[in-house]
Design a protein around this motif. Structure first.
Motif, short mmCIF file in Angstrom:
data_model
loop_
_atom_site.label_atom_id
_atom_site.label_comp_id
_atom_site.label_asym_id
_atom_site.label_seq_id
_atom_site.Cartn_x
_atom_site.Cartn_y
_atom_site.Cartn_z
N THR A 19 0.83 -1.21 0.00
CA THR A 19 0.00 0.00 0.00
C THR A 19 0.85 1.26 0.00
N SER A 69 -3.54 4.53 -0.22
CA SER A 69 -4.14 3.29 -0.72
C SER A 69 -5.32 2.88 0.14
N TYR A 70 -6.24 2.19 -0.50
CA TYR A 70 -7.42 1.69 0.19
C TYR A 70 -7.02 0.54 1.09
N LEU A 85 -17.81 8.93 2.87
CA LEU A 85 -16.57 8.22 3.20
C LEU A 85 -16.03 8.61 4.58
N ALA A 88 -15.54 6.09 7.66
CA ALA A 88 -14.19 5.92 8.21
C ALA A 88 -14.16 6.26 9.70
N ILE A 125 -10.53 13.07 4.47
CA ILE A 125 -10.87 11.93 3.62
C ILE A 125 -11.29 12.45 2.25
N ASP A 143 -12.16 10.96 -2.02
CA ASP A 143 -12.39 9.76 -2.81
C ASP A 143 -11.28 9.51 -3.82
N CYS A 187 -6.94 8.81 1.00
CA CYS A 187 -7.72 8.72 -0.25
C CYS A 187 -8.06 7.28 -0.56
N ILE A 188 -9.17 7.10 -1.26
CA ILE A 188 -9.59 5.76 -1.65
C ILE A 188 -8.89 5.34 -2.94
#
Length: 194
Positions: free
Chosen positions: A40, A45-46, A88, A92, A155, A157, A184-185
């Protein structure tokens, strides 16, 4: 007592080295220097377990953080019916047992997706502001009482140029936030010239 100091120094160097190593692997993978490994990218990274471990490496307790997001324009929320950043951040914060707080508002501005990186930064500076603090682009200092000493997790996307998140971090730091972490996703593909 000095032995304890050295122990903390070694732990800090190990944590920084691990984050640097993960970042280097991702950069080399994206630029086709090394094969992608699935490691990651720290804070981008998600993956909930990766983010939790990074918080602990930095000495941050996730439950003591305030989660926030950069909101969409009102027209976009009206058109699509939701603000993905808010959704999100709420999920989270719930995952980590933390609080979520709307720290920013967006006023006017253009659609970011059609702008260059420099134009995105200018657009973000002209359209994203802190709530309740009366702080904008042209004022030098914000009131420091609300955010001072707090740790924020912004947060988002998708990370494209980073202009929006950069603006958010600048605003929080100017208001006295101790730490402003970005999560970030996804991120857009980096185009490498050959």
């Amino acid at each position: 007592n000095y032995k304890l100091y050295y122990l903390f120094a070694i732990a800090a160097c190990a944590a920084a080295g691990l984050m640097l190593f993960q970042t280097a692997l991702n950069i080399f993978g994206v630029t086709d220097i090394l094969p992608l490994t699935g490691v990651t990218l720290p804070f981008f990274s998600y993956g909930g377990s990766s983010l939790i471990m990074l918080f602990f490496e930095m000495g941050i307790k996730p439950e003591e953080c305030l989660f926030t997001w950069i909101p969409r324009k009102r027209e976009s929320v009206s058109k699509h019916g939701f603000d993905q950043g808010r959704e999100l951040a709420t999920k989270a914060a719930k995952l980590f047992g933390a609080s979520v707080k709307p720290m920013f508002f967006r006023f006017a501005g253009e659609e970011q997706k059609t702008l260059s990186k420099k134009e995105r930064e200018e657009n973000a500076a002209d359209s994203i502001f802190l709530r309740r603090l009366g702080f904008g682009r042209r004022k030098k200092k914000a009131k420091k009482s609300f955010a001072e000493g707090k740790t924020f997790v912004i947060i988002d996307d998708v990370l494209t140029s980073g202009a929006t998140l950069k603006r958010g971090v600048e605003l929080l730091r100017s208001a006295g936030a101790a730490v402003a972490v970005v999560a970030c996703i996804a991120r857009t593909e980096v185009k490498v010239r050959k």
